[in-house]
Design an enzyme around this catalytic site. Structure first.
Site, PDB file in Angstrom:
ATOM      1  N   LYS A 135       0.719  -0.947   0.053  1.00 24.40           N
ATOM      2  CA  LYS A 135       0.072   0.026  -0.103  1.00 24.40           C
ATOM      3  C   LYS A 135       0.803   1.118  -0.018  1.00 24.40           C
ATOM      4  O   LYS A 135       1.919   1.375   0.694  1.00 24.40           O
ATOM      5  CB  LYS A 135      -0.882  -0.146   1.300  1.00 24.40           C
ATOM      6  CG  LYS A 135      -1.935   1.476   1.276  1.00 24.40           C
ATOM      7  CD  LYS A 135      -2.767   1.032   2.635  1.00 24.40           C
ATOM      8  CE  LYS A 135      -3.530   2.379   2.681  1.00 24.40           C
ATOM      9  NZ  LYS A 135      -4.687   2.023   4.077  1.00 24.40           N
ATOM     10  N   SER A 155      -9.127   2.261   2.609  1.00 25.42           N
ATOM     11  CA  SER A 155      -8.101   2.908   1.893  1.00 25.42           C
ATOM     12  C   SER A 155      -7.097   2.022   1.105  1.00 25.42           C
ATOM     13  O   SER A 155      -6.221   2.497   0.471  1.00 25.42           O
ATOM     14  CB  SER A 155      -7.416   3.941   2.809  1.00 25.42           C
ATOM     15  OG  SER A 155      -7.007   3.299   3.841  1.00 25.42           O
ATOM     16  N   SER A 181      -9.930  -0.424   6.442  1.00 19.01           N
ATOM     17  CA  SER A 181      -9.534  -0.363   5.154  1.00 19.01           C
ATOM     18  C   SER A 181      -8.529  -1.599   4.851  1.00 19.01           C
ATOM     19  O   SER A 181      -8.427  -1.774   3.865  1.00 19.01           O
ATOM     20  CB  SER A 181      -8.131   0.710   5.182  1.00 19.01           C
ATOM     21  OG  SER A 181      -8.912   1.988   5.521  1.00 19.01           O
TER      22      SER A 181
END
Length: 529
Positions: free
Chosen positions: A125, A199, A223
């Protein structure tokens, strides 16, 4: 009284959102469904554990595997828009060095023990530091490159994994839609018109599209679970303080930060989720987790819907997924029939968790202090002059307006959270799990998350409560969109959650690749819901 007034105001705002979206909803009817290209390389279907075994047995080279994934990423990223920065050439060089490791090892067992992911690609990420790559967390004005790896990235490198890229994330990770002004919006592989959530949305998109097999994400309000649910893959939010959060941006110096914020594993296969979890866990935390697991003695509690006027009701497909999982465990455990809990238990989940997160001071964000300057930035946004996105701005505005909430109400809410945890722990022990939705529906069209702001309490409440949680794909809707369930355990019962996840994969097949085929249905009606 304050809570009642708050609900009325928010209810009106949500209704106005839905009215404002009517023109966009009508426009969407003229866009046809598109999915990402099918996977044609058999290497991309292998779990990370199988890839590692083939590499150390010299049945396939790490370089071949890495090239296969680079080719797939290059194929799908132009339509998914999931990559912030890549290190393909460095990854290929590291793959070539795997041969040297194999040549110097005295046995295959030695390699397996020391390098369980030798030569296997991994994606990260974009909020976690990977040396030499952008460390932006989707922030347009943040041009920094990471000088060293985050602690979790360092751990996967030590066991032989090869990072390929950093994936897209909302600005400051503050959105349930993966979009920013740095590279734009990430699309869902199963339907490019739809959201991947947030996210960790870039990770969800890449893993489900066959462009990654394992990844690392982060989670402060769902997330590691919401994007994985929307993309039909696996994600685990761990118990607090067992996986390092060092090297993540945004960060926070407050002592309470690791209690609500977590870094965790993502994978296309449930078995890989367990392997990656074990690698990421801090050495001093492993002893907390060594509890015997006997799934025959498993006690299952479940919840199909939360009754709250601010939340949408769960769709029939979500309820069907819960029912299928409950039916399976009813016939595969020696304990009594699965038990449905009181739906009012988590009635205030969203309000509790949102206020809890807003109360954490000094989290890296767009503004200094408690949101000073946020109203000016909001004005700039309204005149299309801001270089930020609305969610980052509104976070600052909400932080600034916290002063208007009476201290007594805040104290009562924090106490209510403590009481809620005690009530849940009267149900959950080291041999039981709670199964409930991840969200109220499958992946919505882009932008519709703003109509669902309080639906995400299904996920965010477990950050506030400090309970481990795993997102598990179960089935697909008639439109071919993946949906799943969330498996929640008692503190430090992560391995139980992961063991249950494996059973769910065994029963329902887990990840299914995106396909242009869909059953006959009223697709226009689907997009209107």
């Amino acid at each position: 009284m304050i809570r009642f007034i708050f609900r009325i105001i928010v209810w009106i705002v949500l209704k106005l959102f839905k009215v404002a979206f009517i023109p966009l909803t009508i426009i969407r009817l003229f866009y046809k469904k598109k999915v990402c290209p099918p996977i044609t390389n058999d290497i991309l279907f292998l779990p990370a554990s199988a890839l590692a075994a083939k590499i150390r047995n010299r049945e396939i080279s790490s370089e071949t595997v890495i090239r296969s994934y680079i080719e797939r990423i290059s194929e799908v990223n132009p339509i998914l828009n999931a990559v912030i920065d890549e290190r393909f050439q460095d990854a290929l060089e590291e793959a070539k060095q795997v041969e040297e490791v194999l040549n110097n090892a005295t046995s295959i067992k030695e390699i397996e023990d020391q390098y369980p992911l030798l030569g296997v690609p991994i994606t990260i990420k974009g909020s976690l530091a990977v040396e030499g790559l952008q460390h932006s967390a989707g922030v347009l004005l943040r041009t920094k490159r990471a000088l060293k790896d985050a602690e979790t990235v360092k751990r996967v490198r030590e066991v032989g994994a090869i990072p390929l890229l950093v994936s897209n994330t909302p600005e400051f990770c503050l959105n349930w839609e993966t979009t920013n002004k740095l590279i734009g919006t990430t699309n869902n592989p199963y339907d490019l018109r739809r959201s991947v959530g947030g996210s960790s949305g870039g990770e969800g998109a890449l893993v489900s599209a066959g462009a990654s097999v394992i990844g690392i994400g982060s989670d402060i309000a769902g997330s590691l679970r919401l994007p994985m649910n929307y993309c039909g893959v696996w994600g685990h939010k761990p118990s607090p303080r067992i996986i390092s959060v060092e090297g993540h941006y945004p960060s926070c110096p407050e002592e309470e930060w690791p209690d609500v914020f977590h870094v965790g594993p993502i994978s296309r296969y449930a078995s890989d989720l367990s392997i990656l979890f074990e690698i990421l866990v801090e050495p001093n935390a492993k002893t907390k987790l060594k509890k015997p697991i006997d799934l025959k003695k498993l006690k299952v509690y479940y919840l199909k819907d939360i009754r709250n006027c601010l939340m949408n009701r769960t769709s029939s497909d979500i309820k069907k997924a819960i029912e299928r999982v409950v039916t399976f465990f009813n016939s595969h455990t020696e304990t009594s029939i699965c038990t449905e809990i009181n739906p009012d238990l988590l009635k205030h989940a969203s309000e509790y968790s949102y206020l809890r997160l807003l109360l954490v001071d000094n989290v890296d964000n767009l503004f200094e202090g408690k949101g000073e300057g946020s109203h000016w930035e909001l004005l700039k946004f309204l005149f299309c002059m801001s270089k930020s996105v609305i969610t980052s701005i509104l976070y600052g505005v909400l932080r600034w307006w916290l002063w208007i909430i009476p201290r007594k109400y805040i104290k009562e809410t924090l106490n209510d959270i403590r009481i809620l945890k005690q009530e849940i722990l009267q149900i959950l022990d080291d041999q039981s799990v709670l199964i409930l939705p991840v969200s109220t529906r499958d992946a919505p069209p882009h932008g519709d998350v703003f109509k669902m702001l309080f639906d995400f309490g299904y996920c965010s409440i477990f950050n506030s409560l400090g309970l481990p949680s795993t997102a598990c794909p179960v089935m697909q809707t008639e439109q071919g969109m993946p949906i799943g369930v969330q498996v929640v355990g008692a503190p430090n019962c992560d391995r139980l959650c992961l063991a249950v996840a494996k059973e769910i994969e065994r029963a329902f097949g887990g990840w299914k690749p995106p396909s242009p085929f869909r059953k006959k249905t009223n697709e226009k009606q689907s997009l209107l819901t």
